[in-house]
Design an enzyme around this catalytic site. Structure first.
Site, PDB file in Angstrom:
ATOM      1  N   LYS A   1       0.699  -1.293  -0.200  1.00  0.00           N
ATOM      2  CA  LYS A   1       0.094   0.159   0.056  1.00  0.00           C
ATOM      3  C   LYS A   1       0.812   1.130   0.089  1.00  0.00           C
ATOM      4  O   LYS A   1       0.564   2.337  -0.648  1.00  0.00           O
ATOM      5  CB  LYS A   1      -1.141   0.018   1.063  1.00  0.00           C
ATOM      6  CG  LYS A   1      -1.724   1.377   1.472  1.00  0.00           C
ATOM      7  CD  LYS A   1      -2.674   1.570   0.265  1.00  0.00           C
ATOM      8  CE  LYS A   1      -3.259   3.035   0.243  1.00  0.00           C
ATOM      9  NZ  LYS A   1      -3.974   3.217   1.562  1.00  0.00           N
TER      10      LYS A   1
ATOM     11  N   LYS B   1       2.278  11.740   5.428  1.00  0.00           N
ATOM     12  CA  LYS B   1       2.276  10.696   6.110  1.00  0.00           C
ATOM     13  C   LYS B   1       2.785   9.601   5.519  1.00  0.00           C
ATOM     14  O   LYS B   1       3.623   8.941   5.983  1.00  0.00           O
ATOM     15  CB  LYS B   1       1.086  10.576   7.243  1.00  0.00           C
ATOM     16  CG  LYS B   1       1.057   9.424   8.161  1.00  0.00           C
ATOM     17  CD  LYS B   1       0.357   8.291   7.554  1.00  0.00           C
ATOM     18  CE  LYS B   1      -1.135   8.478   7.386  1.00  0.00           C
ATOM     19  NZ  LYS B   1      -1.688   7.112   6.960  1.00  0.00           N
TER      20      LYS B   1
END
Length: 282
Positions: free
Chosen positions: A159, A228
């Protein structure tokens, strides 16, 4: 992301118990047919399968392993985490949960808010085979599964690589777009030509056509989350010994945009930032 995913579970006949720090989020789900519970602990004491969708590694670790967290639950047997928090936090949580007799299925999703609403998310899944098999019908309620491996944390790596590629493609396309407009190119013609040629990408074919050209800038993913995710991705890659020359440059760009213009702005507003930075430059 959690709201539309829970809505798909409800639509498929599942009993859904919900907790969120946001009263508004809980209210929306109870109106849709879910039952609200007062805490994380209450959910873990009532549900055998618990889904989590959390914003950061710190919040993830607190919800799963902290005081009143899922690890101490009386009913929970499988935790399905849909967050993007990195493989290190996921591996640690998986190990601790297993000591409590709880399986962690690592299942981050890709496809954005639109994919969540449509039920067309890409769901990257890693975990012990029996646990994955048990939750597969639930995951298929809102997306297409990609079985990554048997260890929680493997799906996180995939991911993060996906998100790093996506944010990199958007950043370079944004620079090219602003340069083309400043050079007198028609935005619609430029993007149509790029999308018919070798420069096309998911960014040019989706975000630029749907959010940038109409100037709506409402893809639904904030700059802070991009920062992030790309930070976690680079940490993972560097830990594997890969020199991240391009990745680090793109991370600097997104971090600068967030500090200058706000971490809560939609990621597609990077185009506006680059337009502002380009004013007066020749």
């Amino acid at each position: 992301m959690g709201n539309p995913i829970a809505s798909h579970l409800l639509a498929n006949g599942c009993e859904v118990l919900v907790y969120d720090r946001s009263d508004a989020a809980v209210a929306a789900m109870t109106q849709a047919g879910a039952k609200a519970l007062p805490s994380v602990a209450a959910v873990a004491d009532a549900a055998a399968i618990v889904f989590t969708s959390l914003p950061s590694p710190a919040v993830f670790s607190d919800v799963l392993l902290g005081q009143g967290g899922l690890a101490g639950g009386k009913a929970v047997k499988i935790v399905v985490d849909l967050s993007t928090v990195g493989s290190r936090a996921t591996r640690h949580a998986g190990s601790v949960l297993l000591e409590h007799g709880i399986d962690l299925v690592d299942a981050p999703v890709s496809g954005g808010a639109a994919g969540a609403k449509a039920g067309t998310l890409a769901v990257m899944v890693a975990g012990r085979e029996a646990a994955v098999a048990e939750v597969q019908p639930l995951l298929e309620c809102f997306g297409k599964l990609f079985h990554v491996g048997p260890q929680a944390g493997q799906a996180q790596l995939l991911k993060l690589l996906n998100n790093m590629l996506s944010s990199t493609a958007f950043a370079i396309t944004a620079e090219a777009f602003v340069a083309g407009v400043r050079g007198g190119l028609d935005p619609q013609v430029m993007m149509s030509a790029i999308n018919a040629g070798s420069g096309r990408s998911g960014a040019s074919q989706d975000k630029f056509m749907k959010q940038v050209l109409p100037r709506s800038f409402d893809f639904g993913f904030p700059v802070g989350s991009v920062c992030k995710d790309i930070g976690l991705a680079i940490e993972e890659c560097e830990a594997l010994g890969v020199p991240m020359w391009i990745g680090n440059t793109v991370r600097q760009l997104w971090n600068f945009a967030g500090r200058q213009d706000g971490m809560q702005r939609d990621m597609t507003e990077l185009v506006r930032s680059i337009e502002d930075w380009s004013q007066g430059a020749r």
